[in-house]
Structure formats: C-alpha cells, structure tokens
Design a protein around this motif. Structure first.
Motif, PDB file in Angstrom:
ATOM      1  N   THR B 326     -47.138  71.116 -15.167  1.00  0.00           N
ATOM      2  CA  THR B 326     -47.747  71.090 -16.007  1.00  0.00           C
ATOM      3  C   THR B 326     -46.907  71.930 -16.621  1.00  0.00           C
ATOM      4  N   PRO B 327     -45.731  71.496 -17.962  1.00  0.00           N
ATOM      5  CA  PRO B 327     -45.335  71.723 -18.593  1.00  0.00           C
ATOM      6  C   PRO B 327     -45.707  72.723 -19.173  1.00  0.00           C
ATOM      7  N   GLY B 328     -47.077  72.476 -20.267  1.00  0.00           N
ATOM      8  CA  GLY B 328     -47.855  73.468 -20.671  1.00  0.00           C
ATOM      9  C   GLY B 328     -46.673  73.787 -22.484  1.00  0.00           C
ATOM     10  N   PHE B 329     -46.695  72.416 -23.593  1.00  0.00           N
ATOM     11  CA  PHE B 329     -45.612  73.087 -24.273  1.00  0.00           C
ATOM     12  C   PHE B 329     -46.557  72.765 -25.564  1.00  0.00           C
ATOM     13  N   SER B 330     -46.968  73.172 -26.229  1.00  0.00           N
ATOM     14  CA  SER B 330     -47.204  73.077 -28.043  1.00  0.00           C
ATOM     15  C   SER B 330     -46.833  73.308 -28.836  1.00  0.00           C
ATOM     16  N   THR B 331     -46.463  72.985 -29.980  1.00  0.00           N
ATOM     17  CA  THR B 331     -45.991  73.485 -31.354  1.00  0.00           C
ATOM     18  C   THR B 331     -46.361  73.046 -32.507  1.00  0.00           C
ATOM     19  N   GLN B 336     -37.931  69.154 -35.624  1.00  0.00           N
ATOM     20  CA  GLN B 336     -36.817  70.891 -35.390  1.00  0.00           C
ATOM     21  C   GLN B 336     -37.198  69.706 -34.120  1.00  0.00           C
ATOM     22  N   TRP B 337     -35.844  69.534 -33.275  1.00  0.00           N
ATOM     23  CA  TRP B 337     -35.849  69.724 -31.004  1.00  0.00           C
ATOM     24  C   TRP B 337     -36.100  70.329 -30.861  1.00  0.00           C
ATOM     25  N   LEU B 338     -37.179  70.472 -29.629  1.00  0.00           N
ATOM     26  CA  LEU B 338     -37.037  71.688 -29.082  1.00  0.00           C
ATOM     27  C   LEU B 338     -36.911  71.721 -27.908  1.00  0.00           C
ATOM     28  N   GLN B 339     -36.865  72.810 -27.032  1.00  0.00           N
ATOM     29  CA  GLN B 339     -36.683  72.028 -25.552  1.00  0.00           C
ATOM     30  C   GLN B 339     -37.710  72.617 -25.107  1.00  0.00           C
ATOM     31  N   THR B 340     -38.823  72.360 -24.148  1.00  0.00           N
ATOM     32  CA  THR B 340     -39.920  72.402 -23.079  1.00  0.00           C
ATOM     33  C   THR B 340     -39.622  73.140 -21.776  1.00  0.00           C
ATOM     34  N   ALA B 341     -40.535  73.246 -21.478  1.00  0.00           N
ATOM     35  CA  ALA B 341     -39.942  73.657 -19.770  1.00  0.00           C
ATOM     36  C   ALA B 341     -39.993  72.447 -18.384  1.00  0.00           C
ATOM     37  N   VAL B 343     -36.911  71.731 -17.582  1.00  0.00           N
ATOM     38  CA  VAL B 343     -35.626  71.776 -17.650  1.00  0.00           C
ATOM     39  C   VAL B 343     -34.809  72.459 -16.404  1.00  0.00           C
ATOM     40  N   PHE B 344     -33.577  71.886 -16.313  1.00  0.00           N
ATOM     41  CA  PHE B 344     -33.044  72.224 -14.660  1.00  0.00           C
ATOM     42  C   PHE B 344     -31.553  72.316 -15.006  1.00  0.00           C
ATOM     43  N   THR B 426     -48.039  68.544 -28.362  1.00  0.00           N
ATOM     44  CA  THR B 426     -48.934  69.199 -27.310  1.00  0.00           C
ATOM     45  C   THR B 426     -48.466  68.399 -26.142  1.00  0.00           C
TER      46      THR B 426
END
Lengths: 91, 442
Positions: B326-331, B336-341, B343-344, B426
C-alpha cells in the motif's frame, strides 16, 4: 531495493488532510510553491471506510511529509513546520 | 644240375635254389661291407649299376588270391628283452641326414615319399594313416612336426576334408578337464612377437582375394557368422568403413561421459535411419534432431511439440524483482513528476524487461487531472497514462505495461505520478499496488 525518500517529517500515523495542512502552513508564513507530499507505508483500511474529501489515507509510522525543489527532488520542510503539523486536525 | 659255393656264409651266386639258402641264415649279415656285430643286417657300399635310377632295396611282391586279410610289404616293431632297463629312443624307421660327397648335390631330398595310393579298385587311399595314440604316460600325439608344414589341399578336423573349405573344423570337442573353462573349434594363443617399429601384429589376419568368376549376387564377407550366438570382444573394435546394423545397436553400460557410449569422431555425424529419413546429428551447436516428414521426433519442421514441462525454469522468462504493498502516497504538488514508494533496483542479464504497474488513484477535487507512469532508471517516465477524477476522491484503477531493453546490468524502476490539478492526488491504500519486472529470456 531502492526505498522511498527519507526526508521530511515522520507523521507517525497521524490523520492528515493534505490540502488543509498546506493552507495551515502557508498561513503560518511557510511558503510551499511546490505543495506537500506524503509518502510512505500506509495503513490498509476497510474499503467501506472511504476517506473524507481532502483527507488522505491514514499513514503508518515512518511515513514522511515533505516538499520538493525545482528539480522535483524531495526536500525537508522548514523546522517551524513541525509544530503546525503536530497541531493539525483534519476538518 | 645246380652249382653252389658258400664261403664264410657269404653268397656269391644268388641264382641257386639250394635248401641251405632258403633256410635260416646266421646273423650278423651284411651286403657291401663287413658284418657289424650290433646290426643284424647291414647294407652299405656303392651302387655301381650305372643306370640313372638306382637303389638299395626294391621290393615288388605279388600277393596271391589267398591274401584275404591283409597284404603287408614291410611290417616290424620294436621289442625289448625281459630285463630292467630303458631305451631312451626307439624308432621303427629312422631317416638320417644325407651325406653328400664332394661336388654332389640333391635337388629334392625327402626322408619319406608317399606316392598316390589311389587307383581303380582302391576304396580308401591314405598316404599316411596314423592310428590314435593313447596309453603313453606322457604325450600321445599322432604326428609331431618339429618344423613347418605345407598342405596343398584341404584339411578336415574331426572329419574328412572338403575341397571348398581350406580348413574345416568338424567333429565334437568336449571339455573333460573336470571343471569349467574355455573350449571351441579354433583357439589362437601363443606369443606374437615383433622386432620392428610400426609393425602390425594380428592374431587373425584376413585378406583373401575374392573371385566371382562372372557370377552375380555373390556376397563377400571377411567374417560370416550365420549363427545367432553372440560375439564377445573384451577389447575395443575399430571400424574404418561403414558399420551396418540390421538388428539393434545398444550400449551395455555407461553414459555420455564414459568410453562405453556410442561415439562419432566427425562433426555433424550422428545416428540416422535411412528408411524413415530421421536422425540425430551432433556439431558444435549441440544435437540436432531431424524428424523427417512422418517421424515423431522433434525437428525444426514440427511445431507444438514442446510442452511446458520441457522448458527449464527461467528458460523463457524470469521474475527479477517487484513491489507489492500500500504505497501511501499523497501530494499537493502539481506540474511535477514525483517518485512514489513504488521503486526498486534489480540486475538483469540483457533480455527485454516487461514492467507491469497496477495501482488505484484519486484526486481530491472533482475533475482533478493526473498522470501515473513508469520511470526507467529515471523519475521521468518512459510511459504514462492520464486520468481525471470526476467525483472528488473517486478511485480509478490504473494498469500499465512497458517493455524495456536496457541491456545487462543494475537498473531501477519507479512508479511515478504527476498531479495536474490543484488539490491532493493520492495513490490509494484501499487495496494493494504493485510494480513488477520480468525479464524475457526468449
């Protein structure tokens, strides 16, 4: 494995309405021309319990609140933002 | 009126028929020399007839009709006195080496010459007939030849010779040794020795000249064994020509890494069935199977024969790494392109990468627009999709697939977002989001 950015304030599972918090920070004189981002482990919640408008999902401990620079890199909020975040209560 | 003269028991005129001559003569007797005390009858001296063919003895008796049991020209045997002694060497007939006078020579010297015993009226002719030898405490051998032997005709072992077999082994040969061993028709033992380099020593050498004499269908074999009994060779067999197998060719033991396995020495050679047009060949690329038009083997002309079970793990594709959670990403950041959780990093071997992203997204503002994409070694996306939330906080499912061929090495993939409208974007933690990388190995 590359992890998410570890900059910003650990919100420690706090319920946050991100747009409301941004307005509260800006009202305190903290400029956020590139907004706020909340990233990190979230608490999976009951699909029947949808967040209210403007409220992001409840974040687990370790979730980070930060903003970005002109190149899109995550950067810390000013130190004075911590107290405002601490006092934040979603409307 | 006859005349006789006897002097010292010598005979000077043998034409007389006196009863004194016909009776027993005292020994020793001699012809052409003085009597010798150790020889009962001695003949010596020169033959002086002057005729081209001369001899010491010539005996040509005529046997009368009363000879109904056996006709004997010479018969004799060794007898010894009744006393304790041993005769080291007893010979019924003894041929000595010739003594040639100075200047003389002999073209063909024969100790025993046997003429043709066959003639009209003779049922069985034998040049030399030797009865089976037995009873001696040592050797019991019919003929012992201390040197070489030449036989111009055929030889039959255990039976009479047959003109179409040079050497025919018939009869019955039985192991009566009292224990198991080896026996057979022909055995080659002894020692085969050479005094030269690069010599060829063969226990059995076969190199005849075949003459068909104008006849057709004549088969030539160096060795022909019509029996179904197996042949066993403890040593290796080298075939310098074609090996034709009408039966089954099989290995007895071993595997591909032992000398017991069937081997080809030339690249491209293998096994081939000319009747079916199928075979297996081997070269530097490995085995190649030719199934022909009707075969059941795998070939390049056949499809659909390789089952999933025949494909090794990771032979077709391999999961390298992924994110599920559950990446849990809010902005509230926009533009702007943003990195989320999501990623690997991972390491690939150079195959094309299949990258799959699944997530759920929403915007806090009705009509809020956003993008979700996949970044390859960069937050800037290689592929993205566009979404617009028509009702505030109304979730939209997202699915993305991207193929990427970055080459072998360490790489990073990012799940990235772009908030295009004021408000909060989100990635939902209502359900799971995932980002997978699979390397296509084929």
């Amino acid at each position: 494995m590359t992890s998410a950015p570890q900059v910003g304030i650990d919100v420690e599972g706090r319920r946050i309405a991100l747009a409301q918090l941004q307005a509260e920070l800006e009202a305190a004189g903290i400029a956020l021309p590139r907004g706020l981002t909340l990233s990190g482990p979230a608490e999976p919640h009951d699909p029947m319990l949808m967040p209210t408008p403007n409220e992001v999902p409840v974040q687990a401990a370790g979730s980070r609140l930060y903003t970005i620079d002109d190149q899109g890199n995550p950067i810390d909020l000013p130190p004075e933002a911590a107290a405002i975040v601490e006092a934040h209560v979603p409307a | 009126m006859s005349r006789q003269q006897v002097i010292n028991y010598g005979i000077t005129d043998a034409s007389v028929s006196s009863s004194k001559i016909a009776g027993q003569l005292p020994t020793p007797l001699s012809v052409g020399q003085a009597p010798q005390s150790n020889v009962m009858f001695a003949v010596s001296g020169a033959v002086t007839s002057g005729i081209a063919t001369q001899g010491a003895f010539e005996v040509n008796p005529v046997f009368p009709a009363t000879t109904t049991t056996r006709a004997l020209l010479f018969e004799g045997g060794i007898a010894t006195a009744a006393a304790s002694f041993t005769v080291p060497d007893a010979r019924v007939f003894s041929a000595l080496a010739p003594t040639l006078g100075a200047g003389s020579a002999i073209t063909n010297m024969m100790a025993l010459y046997v003429g043709n015993m066959g003639a009209a009226g003779v049922a069985n002719a034998y040049g030399v007939y030797v009865a089976p030898q037995s009873g001696a405490s040592g050797a019991n051998i019919g003929i012992y030849n201390g040197g070489s032997m030449q036989v111009q005709g055929a030889i039959g072992m255990g039976q009479g010779p047959m003109a179409w077999w040079g050497l025919y082994v018939g009869g019955t040969y039985t192991n009566n040794s009292g224990g198991p061993g080896e026996l057979g028709g022909i055995a080659i033992g002894g020692t085969l020795a050479t005094n030269y380099n690069n010599d060829v020593i063969a226990a059995l050498y076969i190199s005849p000249t075949f003459q068909d004499n104008g006849h057709t269908g004549v088969a030539h074999y160096a060795i022909h064994s019509p029996t179904t009994a197996p042949s066993v060779f403890a040593g290796p067999i080298t075939i310098n020509n074609t090996l034709s197998v009408n039966g089954t060719l099989q290995g007895i033991t071993g595997g591909p890494y032992t000398t017991d396995w069937f081997r080809c020495s030339t690249s491209g050679q293998g096994l081939y069935n000319s009747a079916q047009g199928v075979g297996i060949s081997f070269d530097s690329t490995g085995p190649t199977v030719y199934g022909g038009s009707g075969g059941k083997l795998i070939s390049t002309t056949m499809t659909g024969l390789v089952s999933t079970a025949m494909i090794a793990a990771n032979a077709a594709q391999q999961f390298l790494s992924g994110y599920q959670g559950t990446p849990g990403f809010s902005t509230t950041t926009t533009g702007q392109w943003l990195q989320t959780a999501m990623v690997f990093s991972f390491t690939s071997t150079g195959g094309t990468l299949r990258i799959e992203l699944n997530a759920t997204a929403a915007h806090s503002v009705a009509g809020g627009a956003w993008y979700v994409g996949i970044g390859c070694d960069s937050v800037s996306p290689s592929i993205y999709i566009y979404g617009s939330t028509q009702l505030a906080n109304n979730w939209s499912p997202i699915s993305l697939v991207f193929y990427w061929a970055p080459g072998a090495g360490s790489h990073t993939v990012y799940g990235v977002v772009y908030n295009a409208s004021a408000g909060t974007f989100t990635l939902a933690s209502v359900g799971y989001a995932s980002l997978w990388v699979t390397e296509q190995k084929r």
